[in-house]
Design an enzyme around this catalytic site. Sequence first.
Site, PDB file in Angstrom:
ATOM      1  N   HIS A  38       0.889  -1.162   0.000  1.00  0.00           N
ATOM      2  CA  HIS A  38       0.000   0.000   0.000  1.00  0.00           C
ATOM      3  C   HIS A  38       0.923   1.206   0.000  1.00  0.00           C
ATOM      4  CE1 HIS A  38      -2.946   3.020   1.150  1.00  0.00           C
ATOM      5  NE2 HIS A  38      -2.154   3.360   2.149  1.00  0.00           N
ATOM      6  N   CYS A 108      -4.375   2.103  -4.717  1.00  0.00           N
ATOM      7  CA  CYS A 108      -3.557   3.129  -4.072  1.00  0.00           C
ATOM      8  C   CYS A 108      -2.251   3.359  -4.823  1.00  0.00           C
ATOM      9  CB  CYS A 108      -3.245   2.730  -2.621  1.00  0.00           C
ATOM     10  SG  CYS A 108      -2.425   1.122  -2.483  1.00  0.00           S
TER      11      CYS A 108
END
Length: 168
Positions: A38, A108
């Site tokens: 992430h 993301c």
Amino acid sequence: MEPPNLYPVKLYVYDLSKGLARRLSPIMLGKQLEGIWHTSIVVHKDEFFFGSGGISSCPPGGTLLGPPDSVVDVGSTEVTEEIFLEYLSSLGESLFRGEAYNLFEHNCNTFSNEVAQFLTGQKIPSYITDLPSEVLSTPFGQALRPLLDSIQIQPPGGSTVGRPNGQS
């Protein structure tokens, strides 16, 4: 003429698996993955990221993920905070609405890569952006794809960026 202000741009990298991917990927996928990444962009004293809730921001390291596993220096930008927030607001109404989120194709890391290029002209490291195709190139990844496609990731602890109530 005064030289423009330069603002540092950092990529915060988190391993959502907390080390499990490194240990289990050889067994489950037949190939080594270093992490399930992430990422977010830190600029103008805030951290910006994209998840199933759209574009969010928080103080650096301020989500429940805690401090990042690593920080990549992406470069610096002349883009002021005001212009950057306008840009984010337009992204949040177009390419990066919450419902556009997809774990493999539009996540993301797609957001971090887009924003890094806007701010600095630099892409984020390919080991991050290549991760979905690495996973999907395995039989296990293909088998899990329907399940993985349904996963929505929204790190808790950020606040949504953009105009309140969608008013312009």
